[in-house]
Design a protein around this motif. Sequence first.
Motif, short mmCIF file in Angstrom:
data_model
loop_
_atom_site.label_atom_id
_atom_site.label_comp_id
_atom_site.label_asym_id
_atom_site.label_seq_id
_atom_site.Cartn_x
_atom_site.Cartn_y
_atom_site.Cartn_z
N ASP A 27 19.72 -14.97 -16.18
CA ASP A 27 20.72 -14.16 -15.65
C ASP A 27 22.12 -14.64 -16.04
O ASP A 27 22.96 -13.74 -16.13
CB ASP A 27 20.71 -14.51 -14.13
N ILE A 28 22.34 -15.92 -16.42
CA ILE A 28 23.76 -16.31 -16.60
C ILE A 28 23.54 -17.24 -17.89
O ILE A 28 22.68 -17.93 -18.03
CB ILE A 28 24.31 -17.05 -15.44
N HIS A 62 21.94 -7.23 -18.33
CA HIS A 62 21.39 -7.80 -17.44
C HIS A 62 22.14 -9.29 -17.13
O HIS A 62 21.98 -9.75 -15.90
CB HIS A 62 19.97 -7.84 -16.97
N THR A 63 22.89 -9.77 -18.20
CA THR A 63 23.21 -11.04 -18.19
C THR A 63 24.84 -11.11 -17.96
O THR A 63 25.65 -10.26 -18.11
CB THR A 63 22.90 -11.77 -19.38
N THR A 64 25.21 -12.29 -17.14
CA THR A 64 26.57 -12.59 -17.06
C THR A 64 26.87 -13.71 -17.94
O THR A 64 26.23 -14.65 -18.07
CB THR A 64 26.96 -12.97 -15.53
N SER A 65 27.94 -13.45 -18.90
CA SER A 65 28.31 -14.60 -19.95
C SER A 65 29.64 -15.36 -19.13
O SER A 65 30.75 -14.61 -18.84
CB SER A 65 28.89 -13.98 -20.96
N ALA A 209 25.09 -19.19 -7.39
CA ALA A 209 23.94 -18.85 -8.47
C ALA A 209 22.81 -19.67 -8.11
O ALA A 209 21.58 -19.12 -8.14
CB ALA A 209 24.44 -18.52 -9.64
N ILE A 210 22.99 -20.93 -8.42
CA ILE A 210 22.12 -21.91 -8.30
C ILE A 210 21.18 -21.65 -6.79
O ILE A 210 20.09 -21.87 -7.00
CB ILE A 210 22.37 -23.20 -8.39
N ARG A 215 18.49 -17.82 -12.96
CA ARG A 215 18.21 -18.63 -14.20
C ARG A 215 19.44 -18.59 -15.16
O ARG A 215 20.02 -17.78 -15.52
CB ARG A 215 17.06 -17.68 -15.17
N ILE A 216 19.76 -19.63 -15.49
CA ILE A 216 20.94 -20.14 -16.12
C ILE A 216 20.85 -20.96 -17.43
O ILE A 216 19.96 -21.90 -17.38
CB ILE A 216 21.91 -21.00 -15.10
#
Length: 424
Positions: A27-28, A62-65, A209-210, A215-216
Amino acid sequence: MVRAIVGANWGDEGKGKITDMLAKESDIIIRFQGGSNAGHTIINNYGKFALHLLPSGVFYDHTTSIIGNGVALNIPYLINEIQSLVERGVPKPKILVSDRAQILMPYHVLFDTYEEARLAGKSFGSTKSGIAPFYSDKYAKIGIQVSELFDDQVIREKIQRVCEQKNVLLEHLYHKPLLDAEELLETCRQYRDMIAPYVCDVSAYLHQAIADGKRILLEGQLGSLKDPDHGIYPMVTSSSTLAAYGAIGAGIPPYEIKDIITVVKAYSSAVGAGAFVSEIFGDEADELRRRGGDGGEFGATTGRPRRMGWFDAVATRYGCRIQGATEVAFTVLDVLGYLDEIPVCVGYEVDGQVTKDFPTTVKLEKAKPVYTTLPGWKSDIRGIKKYEDLPENCRKYIEFVEKEIGVKITMVSNGPGRDDIIFR
Ligand code: GDP
């Protein structure tokens, strides 16, 4: 669940490819150290890209950078990098920049260049991206934090302080034009407007987020041997390249990093100066350089030819240990398919004694490689999907390396593309 993807060697292990691949199920993705001084090469359905500042997860929608607080943030560089992706058809990525990240200023690049010129033949082989002057200022407490851009009074005082100090050096050490405070203030105002849409409290965002079970991925730059504490000091980079620093450079608890995927290259390459025990030269090196990576081993940032060498088990075992590797991704193995036999450095001879322990730099400079030679497999392994389908000698090479480094190799990369991967 937080996973780190870091390098065990001197950088250029193929972390970008592994990150891009694993980003699919994430996700990140976070950059937590370094700056635009190294590059990740990524090949996917949009084409071939060299990323310098953005994390390698930017190609998915779908990801955050995230640019973490530990990064040397070159604002115009970041904006250009985003722009260049969009121009090539990549959907505009979702990007967050830490309000605690510090800003790489134009004078950092100048100082890097002036200092390299001053040191001439004794230089560190800097990429002249301003990284060392940036981190020096950060720890000398004259760095500029993103949050400070938004307070005119604070930024004015900071710039004043910077100019007082830098101008003495510019005048008396480098004999170069002085910095102008008003000009720098204008630069800061421009930077503020450029970065404003992306700024957030990254640590708080990640805390949530955690808690939400996201999922990081933490994406490291360079590798263990370039770490300022544990690497080949002083021929190192200026921020920690270790997974442990991911906690600091992103602002998360260290115990949240559950998996440390350490990327190991099937042969060695390095840029810049410094001891390189298993280095090879001449035609042997030229051939490996030409065949290496994807289209040759040349720096993604500078285009400089990389220094080449055989696999170094001493350096890599140490590199994995210092990362705290929980698993290894073994990359660019396909490149070695042309060799009849493959030397592997299994020990260092220092002052007449053979050791398997990686020494400090003073001793490292004197180390001579002790080689074992393994038979090659003389075939192209690209396209193979199952471990059992690899040639026997290729599997033997992998298993030999695994035993030497003492960490499970869970992924074997046999080509530059996203799908060129064999899971074990
Ligand atoms: P990073 O900084 O660790 O991401 O590494 P770089 O991107 O600088 O260097 C890795 C190079 O090897 C890039 O050109 C990749 O496209 C390429 N690459 C990655 N994995 C493989 C592989 O398994 N085989 C081949 N032939 N090239 C690979």
